[in-house]
Enzyme design. Structure first.
Site, mmCIF file in Angstrom:
data_model
loop_
_atom_site.group_PDB
_atom_site.id
_atom_site.type_symbol
_atom_site.label_atom_id
_atom_site.label_comp_id
_atom_site.label_asym_id
_atom_site.label_seq_id
_atom_site.Cartn_x
_atom_site.Cartn_y
_atom_site.Cartn_z
ATOM 1 N N TYR A 158 0.731 -1.302 -0.154
ATOM 2 C CA TYR A 158 -0.183 0.089 -0.247
ATOM 3 C C TYR A 158 0.933 1.188 -0.185
ATOM 4 O O TYR A 158 1.928 0.666 0.984
ATOM 5 C CB TYR A 158 -0.506 0.163 0.868
ATOM 6 C CG TYR A 158 -2.154 1.348 0.815
ATOM 7 C CD1 TYR A 158 -2.904 1.302 0.449
ATOM 8 C CD2 TYR A 158 -1.263 2.126 2.437
ATOM 9 C CE1 TYR A 158 -3.657 2.205 0.580
ATOM 10 C CE2 TYR A 158 -2.037 3.142 2.355
ATOM 11 C CZ TYR A 158 -3.609 3.674 1.687
ATOM 12 O OH TYR A 158 -4.393 4.173 2.068
ATOM 13 N N ASP A 253 9.213 2.229 -0.126
ATOM 14 C CA ASP A 253 8.298 3.108 0.282
ATOM 15 C C ASP A 253 8.522 2.543 2.184
ATOM 16 O O ASP A 253 8.281 1.576 2.658
ATOM 17 C CB ASP A 253 6.641 2.253 0.348
ATOM 18 C CG ASP A 253 5.840 3.504 0.778
ATOM 19 O OD1 ASP A 253 6.159 3.894 1.603
ATOM 20 O OD2 ASP A 253 4.504 4.073 0.404
ATOM 21 N N LYS A 281 4.905 8.898 8.914
ATOM 22 C CA LYS A 281 4.772 8.216 10.109
ATOM 23 C C LYS A 281 6.199 8.871 11.064
ATOM 24 O O LYS A 281 5.937 10.428 11.783
ATOM 25 C CB LYS A 281 4.831 7.101 10.335
ATOM 26 C CG LYS A 281 3.898 6.530 9.204
ATOM 27 C CD LYS A 281 3.668 4.785 9.568
ATOM 28 C CE LYS A 281 1.890 5.109 8.555
ATOM 29 N NZ LYS A 281 0.679 5.266 8.352
HETATM 30 N N1 HOZ Z 1 -3.424 3.224 6.640
HETATM 31 C C1 HOZ Z 1 -3.144 3.364 7.451
HETATM 32 C C2 HOZ Z 1 -2.944 2.528 7.799
HETATM 33 N N2 HOZ Z 1 -2.006 0.883 6.893
HETATM 34 C C3 HOZ Z 1 -4.300 4.501 8.469
HETATM 35 C C4 HOZ Z 1 -5.659 3.311 9.198
HETATM 36 C C5 HOZ Z 1 -5.800 4.451 10.006
HETATM 37 O O1 HOZ Z 1 -6.106 5.204 10.415
HETATM 38 O O2 HOZ Z 1 -7.551 3.539 9.232
#
Ligand code: HOZ
Length: 444
Positions: A158, A253, A281
């Site tokens: 992702y 990433d 992050k």
């Molecule tokens: N996409 C993030 C975790 N891989 C955030 C998830 C969230 O805050 O709902």
């Protein structure tokens, strides 16, 4: 034993959740699905989300007064736990001098110098506000630099929610079992070639066919977004060799792994240097900040030096920069990496032992302070193998752990991020909660 653990009756929930339930019903009237990011809706584990009142060190406190040991850490940023005094002091000090200027500051120059000193591949860096922006931008830079169009990414990885990268993606897309996203024109993802993770032969074959058109290979060098999945020995080295041979760029990433698996990220820990890196992050200390950077000759295609456009009013925001600099200073002064490696390795062993004692098949993947329990007896090394995990059993495990005061990711397809605020006793408490939870899963 039967592996159908998903129908095992559970102990009735004892958590107080009235206020969270009320807020969730109010939220659903005014926010799509009641949440500002899909995974936190708890849809794949059921039961509705917790509403959080505050965090302190290793603990999360919800609005019903429950306290949890936090194994999520805001999905990665909080490597020293919640409300770290050094980070809070830096934010407070910066805020007293103004919250946004939309203009250059000395602090962002010093921050860029610190990032460059830390991350092996980075000679120049641009600050942005989210991991999505960082990944979207490094793709654009790769295409602008090479003059090529196609991009290889991997199933279950992702890279945020920009259009071109929402192809067979992990995280919320995997959590919700969506094929991809509506609203993304097929033409936009047509240039995104999606291959199985850890399959070097598939990458080689794709380059043999289309190598002259491929701008870049982008990946999570260690995946967190289909749960924690490690690169097979030689996979990253192989990608480095193939991309170099074909004149394509290698993009890491490191939004999750940057400053987490080592101060210099996965690339330092695993010894493979990409051309460009996306970071997020931890680098923002829990505030909205991310970055992308890499070789100076590549980064110099970015406007205003070069023709690749990317911009942001809040890029380099002074509060976020102050938080990020305080976080990096903490990491240099008190590196948590050895402690977190030891404790996470011990926890993984305890989890395997607890599951085995209860007769529950699990595969526990971990590296550094990232960890996932998959409910499968198969090794998990790519997205199809991650999907062999029984997500309904994970959901039951999640709630059993929550009842015992441990907050895990509310999705099988997200890694746990452990913090140095967790004491050895806390790690033991998590292992004990897991032993009870596994036993409960196995109860008839
Ligand atoms: N996409 C993030 C975790 N891989 C955030 C998830 C969230 O805050 O709902």
């Amino acid at each position: 034993m039967s592996t159908d653990l998903s129908t095992t009756p559970m102990r009735p929930p004892t958590l107080r959740r009235d206020r969270s339930r009320l807020l969730f019903s109010e939220a659903q009237a005014v926010i799509p699905g009641g949440v500002n990011s899909p995974v936190r809706a708890f849809k794949s584990v059921g039961g509705g989300p917790l509403f959080i009142e505050r965090g302190q060190n290793q603990y999360l406190f919800d609005v019903d007064g429950n306290r949890y040991l936090d194994m999520v850490g805001s999905w990665g940023p909080l490597i020293f736990g919640h409300a770290d005094p050094a980070v809070i002091a830096a934010i407070t000090d910066a805020a007293s001098r103004g919250t946004s200027f939309g203009a250059s500051t000395e602090a962002e120059v010093r921050f860029a110098e610190e990032i460059i000193a830390a991350v092996p591949s980075v000679e120049k860096v641009r600050l942005v506000s989210s991991g999505t922006e960082a990944a979207m931008s490094f793709i654009r830079v790769a295409r602008g630099f090479t003059g090529r169009t196609k991009l290889i990414k991997f199933e279950g990885n992702y890279h945020g929610h920009s259009d071109a990268l929402l192809a067979k993606a992990g995280s919320g897309i995997a959590t919700l079992g969506l094929p991809d996203s509506a609203g993304v024109p097929a033409q936009v993802t047509a240039a995104t070639l999606t291959l199985p993770y850890n399959d070097l032969a598939a990458v080689e074959a794709t380059f043999v066919k289309e190598g002259d058109d491929i701008a870049a290979v982008a990946l999570e060098p260690v995946v967190g977004n289909m749960g924690c999945v490690l690169p097979a020995p030689g996979f990253l080295e192989g990608l480095r060799e193939i991309t170099t041979r074909y004149g394509a760029l290698l993009l890491f990433d490191e939004v999750m792994t940057g400053f987490r698996l080592a101060y210099g990220g996965a690339q330092e820990r695993l010894g493979v240097t990409p051309d460009l890196t996306a970071m997020g992050k931890i680098i923002g200390g829990g505030l909205p900040l991310a970055a992308y950077g890499g070789r100076a000759d590549i980064m110099d295609v970015v406007a205003p030096v070069g023709p690749v456009y990317q911009a942001g009013t809040l890029s380099g925001n002074p509060l976020a920069v102050a938080a990020g600099r305080a976080m990096l200073r903490r990491l240099r002064e008190a590196p948590p990496y050895v402690y977190l490696d030891e404790q996470t390795t011990l926890l993984a062993r305890r989890l395997r032992e607890g599951a085995a004692a209860a007769g529950v098949p699990v595969t526990v993947n971990h590296i550094g302070s990232m960890l996932t329990v998959f409910f499968t007896d198969q090794p998990v090394f790519d997205y199809p193998s991650a999907k062999t995990s029984d997500a309904t059993v994970y959901a039951r495990f999640f709630w059993a752990m929550l009842e015992r005061g441990v907050y895990l990711p509310p999705s099988q397809f997200e890694a746990a991020f452990l913090s140095a605020a967790l004491t050895p006793d806390d790690f033991e408490a998590v292992a004990a909660a897991a032993r009870e939870s596994f036993a409960l899963l196995a109860e008839r």
